[in-house]
Design a protein around this motif. Structure first.
Motif, PDB file in Angstrom:
ATOM      1  N   LEU A 144      26.810  13.268  26.793  1.00  0.00           N
ATOM      2  CA  LEU A 144      27.575  14.297  27.488  1.00  0.00           C
ATOM      3  C   LEU A 144      27.726  15.525  26.598  1.00  0.00           C
ATOM      4  O   LEU A 144      28.101  15.415  25.431  1.00  0.00           O
ATOM      5  CB  LEU A 144      28.961  13.761  27.870  1.00  0.00           C
ATOM      6  N   TRP A 145      27.421  16.692  27.177  1.00  0.00           N
ATOM      7  CA  TRP A 145      27.540  17.943  26.432  1.00  0.00           C
ATOM      8  C   TRP A 145      28.461  18.905  27.187  1.00  0.00           C
ATOM      9  O   TRP A 145      28.368  19.043  28.400  1.00  0.00           O
ATOM     10  CB  TRP A 145      26.171  18.613  26.259  1.00  0.00           C
ATOM     11  N   ILE A 146      29.346  19.548  26.455  1.00  0.00           N
ATOM     12  CA  ILE A 146      30.215  20.594  27.024  1.00  0.00           C
ATOM     13  C   ILE A 146      30.006  21.861  26.194  1.00  0.00           C
ATOM     14  O   ILE A 146      30.201  21.857  24.971  1.00  0.00           O
ATOM     15  CB  ILE A 146      31.699  20.191  26.998  1.00  0.00           C
ATOM     16  N   GLY A 147      29.564  22.889  26.832  1.00  0.00           N
ATOM     17  CA  GLY A 147      29.282  24.132  26.100  1.00  0.00           C
ATOM     18  C   GLY A 147      28.724  25.190  27.048  1.00  0.00           C
ATOM     19  O   GLY A 147      29.040  25.204  28.242  1.00  0.00           O
ATOM     20  N   ASN A 148      27.860  26.052  26.523  1.00  0.00           N
ATOM     21  CA  ASN A 148      27.382  27.201  27.281  1.00  0.00           C
ATOM     22  C   ASN A 148      25.892  27.100  27.599  1.00  0.00           C
ATOM     23  O   ASN A 148      25.151  26.397  26.922  1.00  0.00           O
ATOM     24  CB  ASN A 148      27.661  28.485  26.505  1.00  0.00           C
ATOM     25  N   VAL A 149      25.478  27.821  28.633  1.00  0.00           N
ATOM     26  CA  VAL A 149      24.084  27.846  29.054  1.00  0.00           C
ATOM     27  C   VAL A 149      23.593  29.288  29.024  1.00  0.00           C
ATOM     28  O   VAL A 149      24.263  30.196  29.522  1.00  0.00           O
ATOM     29  CB  VAL A 149      23.928  27.267  30.483  1.00  0.00           C
ATOM     30  N   GLU A 150      22.430  29.492  28.422  1.00  0.00           N
ATOM     31  CA  GLU A 150      21.814  30.827  28.367  1.00  0.00           C
ATOM     32  C   GLU A 150      20.519  30.815  29.173  1.00  0.00           C
ATOM     33  O   GLU A 150      19.803  29.813  29.211  1.00  0.00           O
ATOM     34  CB  GLU A 150      21.532  31.213  26.914  1.00  0.00           C
ATOM     35  N   MET A 151      20.233  31.963  29.828  1.00  0.00           N
ATOM     36  CA  MET A 151      19.059  32.030  30.698  1.00  0.00           C
ATOM     37  C   MET A 151      18.179  33.223  30.354  1.00  0.00           C
ATOM     38  O   MET A 151      18.678  34.300  30.022  1.00  0.00           O
ATOM     39  CB  MET A 151      19.502  32.129  32.164  1.00  0.00           C
ATOM     40  N   HIS A 152      16.869  32.990  30.444  1.00  0.00           N
ATOM     41  CA  HIS A 152      15.894  34.055  30.210  1.00  0.00           C
ATOM     42  C   HIS A 152      14.673  33.836  31.106  1.00  0.00           C
ATOM     43  O   HIS A 152      14.434  32.720  31.572  1.00  0.00           O
ATOM     44  CB  HIS A 152      15.426  34.058  28.747  1.00  0.00           C
ATOM     45  N   ILE A 153      13.912  34.898  31.283  1.00  0.00           N
ATOM     46  CA  ILE A 153      12.639  34.763  32.010  1.00  0.00           C
ATOM     47  C   ILE A 153      11.665  33.941  31.161  1.00  0.00           C
ATOM     48  O   ILE A 153      11.027  33.021  31.651  1.00  0.00           O
ATOM     49  CB  ILE A 153      12.027  36.152  32.329  1.00  0.00           C
ATOM     50  N   LYS A 154      11.578  34.270  29.877  1.00  0.00           N
ATOM     51  CA  LYS A 154      10.729  33.513  28.946  1.00  0.00           C
ATOM     52  C   LYS A 154      11.570  32.977  27.795  1.00  0.00           C
ATOM     53  O   LYS A 154      12.524  33.623  27.363  1.00  0.00           O
ATOM     54  CB  LYS A 154       9.613  34.402  28.385  1.00  0.00           C
ATOM     55  N   SER A 155      11.187  31.832  27.271  1.00  0.00           N
ATOM     56  CA  SER A 155      11.910  31.238  26.132  1.00  0.00           C
ATOM     57  C   SER A 155      11.973  32.205  24.953  1.00  0.00           C
ATOM     58  O   SER A 155      12.998  32.319  24.265  1.00  0.00           O
ATOM     59  CB  SER A 155      11.235  29.941  25.691  1.00  0.00           C
ATOM     60  N   SER A 156      10.865  32.911  24.716  1.00  0.00           N
ATOM     61  CA  SER A 156      10.782  33.809  23.554  1.00  0.00           C
ATOM     62  C   SER A 156      11.760  34.976  23.633  1.00  0.00           C
ATOM     63  O   SER A 156      12.002  35.653  22.630  1.00  0.00           O
ATOM     64  CB  SER A 156       9.349  34.350  23.413  1.00  0.00           C
ATOM     65  N   ASP A 157      12.344  35.216  24.824  1.00  0.00           N
ATOM     66  CA  ASP A 157      13.346  36.287  24.953  1.00  0.00           C
ATOM     67  C   ASP A 157      14.572  36.009  24.083  1.00  0.00           C
ATOM     68  O   ASP A 157      15.314  36.920  23.737  1.00  0.00           O
ATOM     69  CB  ASP A 157      13.784  36.447  26.418  1.00  0.00           C
ATOM     70  N   TRP A 158      14.772  34.745  23.741  1.00  0.00           N
ATOM     71  CA  TRP A 158      15.888  34.375  22.847  1.00  0.00           C
ATOM     72  C   TRP A 158      15.769  35.154  21.538  1.00  0.00           C
ATOM     73  O   TRP A 158      16.755  35.725  21.059  1.00  0.00           O
ATOM     74  CB  TRP A 158      15.849  32.868  22.594  1.00  0.00           C
ATOM     75  N   TYR A 159      14.566  35.185  20.986  1.00  0.00           N
ATOM     76  CA  TYR A 159      14.353  35.907  19.728  1.00  0.00           C
ATOM     77  C   TYR A 159      14.258  37.417  19.969  1.00  0.00           C
ATOM     78  O   TYR A 159      14.687  38.216  19.129  1.00  0.00           O
ATOM     79  CB  TYR A 159      13.083  35.395  19.039  1.00  0.00           C
ATOM     80  N   LEU A 160      13.725  37.794  21.124  1.00  0.00           N
ATOM     81  CA  LEU A 160      13.631  39.214  21.461  1.00  0.00           C
ATOM     82  C   LEU A 160      15.015  39.849  21.518  1.00  0.00           C
ATOM     83  O   LEU A 160      15.205  41.005  21.123  1.00  0.00           O
ATOM     84  CB  LEU A 160      12.918  39.373  22.814  1.00  0.00           C
ATOM     85  N   HIS A 161      16.010  39.068  21.966  1.00  0.00           N
ATOM     86  CA  HIS A 161      17.384  39.577  22.085  1.00  0.00           C
ATOM     87  C   HIS A 161      18.227  39.265  20.851  1.00  0.00           C
ATOM     88  O   HIS A 161      19.433  39.515  20.848  1.00  0.00           O
ATOM     89  CB  HIS A 161      18.060  38.966  23.316  1.00  0.00           C
ATOM     90  N   ASN A 162      17.579  38.692  19.820  1.00  0.00           N
ATOM     91  CA  ASN A 162      18.252  38.409  18.542  1.00  0.00           C
ATOM     92  C   ASN A 162      19.441  37.452  18.680  1.00  0.00           C
ATOM     93  O   ASN A 162      20.438  37.557  17.965  1.00  0.00           O
ATOM     94  CB  ASN A 162      18.721  39.717  17.877  1.00  0.00           C
ATOM     95  N   HIS A 163      19.349  36.486  19.605  1.00  0.00           N
ATOM     96  CA  HIS A 163      20.450  35.545  19.769  1.00  0.00           C
ATOM     97  C   HIS A 163      20.614  34.637  18.560  1.00  0.00           C
ATOM     98  O   HIS A 163      21.714  34.120  18.311  1.00  0.00           O
ATOM     99  CB  HIS A 163      20.218  34.681  21.022  1.00  0.00           C
ATOM    100  N   GLU A 164      19.527  34.433  17.813  1.00  0.00           N
ATOM    101  CA  GLU A 164      19.620  33.556  16.647  1.00  0.00           C
ATOM    102  C   GLU A 164      20.548  34.132  15.576  1.00  0.00           C
ATOM    103  O   GLU A 164      21.029  33.404  14.695  1.00  0.00           O
ATOM    104  CB  GLU A 164      18.214  33.300  16.056  1.00  0.00           C
ATOM    105  N   GLU A 165      20.831  35.443  15.658  1.00  0.00           N
ATOM    106  CA  GLU A 165      21.719  36.098  14.690  1.00  0.00           C
ATOM    107  C   GLU A 165      23.142  36.263  15.211  1.00  0.00           C
ATOM    108  O   GLU A 165      24.007  36.770  14.501  1.00  0.00           O
ATOM    109  CB  GLU A 165      21.147  37.479  14.328  1.00  0.00           C
ATOM    110  N   ASP A 166      23.388  35.839  16.445  1.00  0.00           N
ATOM    111  CA  ASP A 166      24.687  36.049  17.084  1.00  0.00           C
ATOM    112  C   ASP A 166      25.447  34.727  17.168  1.00  0.00           C
ATOM    113  O   ASP A 166      25.031  33.806  17.870  1.00  0.00           O
ATOM    114  CB  ASP A 166      24.464  36.630  18.488  1.00  0.00           C
ATOM    115  N   PRO A 167      26.597  34.621  16.492  1.00  0.00           N
ATOM    116  CA  PRO A 167      27.360  33.356  16.513  1.00  0.00           C
ATOM    117  C   PRO A 167      27.890  32.991  17.899  1.00  0.00           C
ATOM    118  O   PRO A 167      28.257  31.836  18.138  1.00  0.00           O
ATOM    119  CB  PRO A 167      28.512  33.623  15.531  1.00  0.00           C
ATOM    120  N   ASN A 168      27.929  33.969  18.823  1.00  0.00           N
ATOM    121  CA  ASN A 168      28.390  33.668  20.185  1.00  0.00           C
ATOM    122  C   ASN A 168      27.468  32.686  20.889  1.00  0.00           C
ATOM    123  O   ASN A 168      27.858  32.053  21.873  1.00  0.00           O
ATOM    124  CB  ASN A 168      28.470  34.952  21.022  1.00  0.00           C
TER     125      ASN A 168
END
Length: 423
Positions: free
Chosen positions: A55-79
């Motif tokens: 069981l997981w409780i937390g947040n869900v993020e959505m993108h058109i492509k997986s690589s958009d995660w790095y394009l939007h610099n989410h790896e640097e954002d603690p949120n």
């Protein structure tokens, strides 16, 4: 494809089947989709999922492509550290979290009905229709249209309330003062509305309260503040008002705006700023307690009676200070009073009752339904689509639908769009 469509599928769980799997072939069970986040940070908050048996409780993020995660610099954002699932249309890269473990990814396109996708594409990417559902809207159930229009009308009321509340904040919550400002703005119609509002704001309403018992002084006050006494016109009435204003200006330390703010060009004489200013002065002289009268009115005929005054004397034979014209009555037409009801009286009544915690939606609906539908190009276009506006509630709602939903392609947030998408 848009992220908004991904949000829509996820929020309403519009999947082909219940057996959902990550890109690593782990079973996913959606217990709670979460709360859609319109601010910065992950797209859905407080989601509850089972991935395999965990069981997981937390947040869900959505993108058109997986690589958009790095394009939007989410790896640097603690949120984004509490993201438990990455939902994408196309999986093109593995995303690693700070613990160097791959982020569970759900490639959603494999679980979306092609008919739903086709309906979405036809709505969003159609360029041939005036509104996205132009060829289908007339087939919608009447109850769906009626309920949606009522909701849209209240959305429009809420938007108008924002401006009214701003005016209230600048007048120390003085509803009488705001009524004066709103009526002034609407007396100016579209062409001169902003200038009339500027005129109303240039006078502390305390001055109106003191001088409204004398029509000549009140008229001089409004024309003087509007800058009309900058000219030198040789007629007795003009000179009388100019002299009266000179005294009032000194008494209250007033600063006039410029007459050049007001437009006469290509306007019907009945809508000349001079006539509308004279009528505004006559209205507030005739009804010393206008606000309390309007707040307690529930029938449009009573408003018609309240606004049935006529400006007398000089203005019977003039449209401007300069030249005389054929004698005529200068009354407010019923269509003009309808505009005041739609744009000033009903919205202000709504905000007033809201401030007292006494909003009666049915009473508001009953009043606005008594008013005739507006006539404009948008309402005409809806009529061509077999959507007829029967009253002001529906015309206001259709304006809201066109301007804030259809034009912005917000079909996913529209009851009509939702119905068409899920067919």
């Amino acid at each position: 494809m848009t992220e908004e469509f991904l949000y829509y599928i996820w929020q309403y769980k519009l999947f082909l089947k219940n057996d959902l799997y990550t890109t690593e072939n782990q079973e996913i069970v959606i217990l709670k989709s979460g709360i859609h986040n319109n601010n910065s940070g992950p797209d859905f908050l407080n989601s509850q999922l089972k991935i395999e048996d965990q069981l997981w409780i937390g947040n869900v993020e959505m993108h058109i492509k997986s690589s958009d995660w790095y394009l939007h610099n989410h790896e640097e954002d603690p949120n984004f550290d509490a993201v438990i699932l990455h939902v994408v249309w196309e999986h093109d890269a593995t995303i690693f979290m700070k613990n160097n473990q791959p982020l569970p990814t759900f490639e959603i396109k494999n679980f979306v009905d092609e008919k739903l996708l086709g309906n979405y594409n036809r709505l969003i990417y159609s360029k041939q229709n005036w509104i996205p559902c132009g060829k289908q809207i007339y087939n919608m159930p009447n109850f769906l249209i009626d309920n949606w229009l009522e909701r849209l009308y209240f959305e429009r009321l809420e938007q108008k309330s924002v401006f009214i509340k701003e005016l209230l904040a600048h007048t120390n919550q003085d509803f009488e003062a705001v009524l004066f400002q709103l009526l002034a703005k609407n007396f100016g119609l579209k062409v001169n509305g902003d200038s009339f509002l500027q005129l109303a704001k240039s006078i502390d309403f305390m001055v109106i309260r003191k001088e409204r018992f004398d029509q000549q002084k009140l008229t001089a006050l409004l024309f003087g503040q509007a800058g009309f006494f900058e000219d030198d016109i040789q007629n007795e009435y003009f000179s009388l008002l100019k002299s009266e204003y000179k005294y009032l200006k000194h008494k209250y330390n007033l600063q006039a705006i410029s007459k050049n703010n007001f437009q006469f060009f290509r306007m019907r004489p009945q809508n000349f700023p001079t006539i509308r200013i004279a009528q505004l002065a006559a209205l507030f002289f005739t009804h010393q307690n206008l606000f309390s009268k309007l707040i307690n009115i529930s029938k449009k005929e009573d408003v018609y009676k309240l606004f049935s005054f006529e400006i007398q004397g000089f203005w019977k034979t003039h449209y401007t200070f300069e030249s005389e014209s054929k004698k005529s009555a200068k009354k407010l037409s019923k269509s003009f009073i309808d505009l005041l009801l739609i744009n000033t009286i009903v919205p202000l009544k709504f905000v007033y009752l809201q401030s007292r915690g006494e909003v009666d939606q049915e009473a508001i609906l009953e009043l606005i339904k008594q008013i005739s539908s507006e006539k404009n190009s948008i309402i005409d276009q809806f009529l061509k689509l077999k959507i007829k506006s029967k009253n002001a509630l529906e015309s206001q709602a259709l304006l809201e639908l066109k301007n804030n939903y259809c034009t912005k392609k917000r079909c996913l947030q529209c009851a009509i769009g939702n119905n068409l998408l899920r067919k």
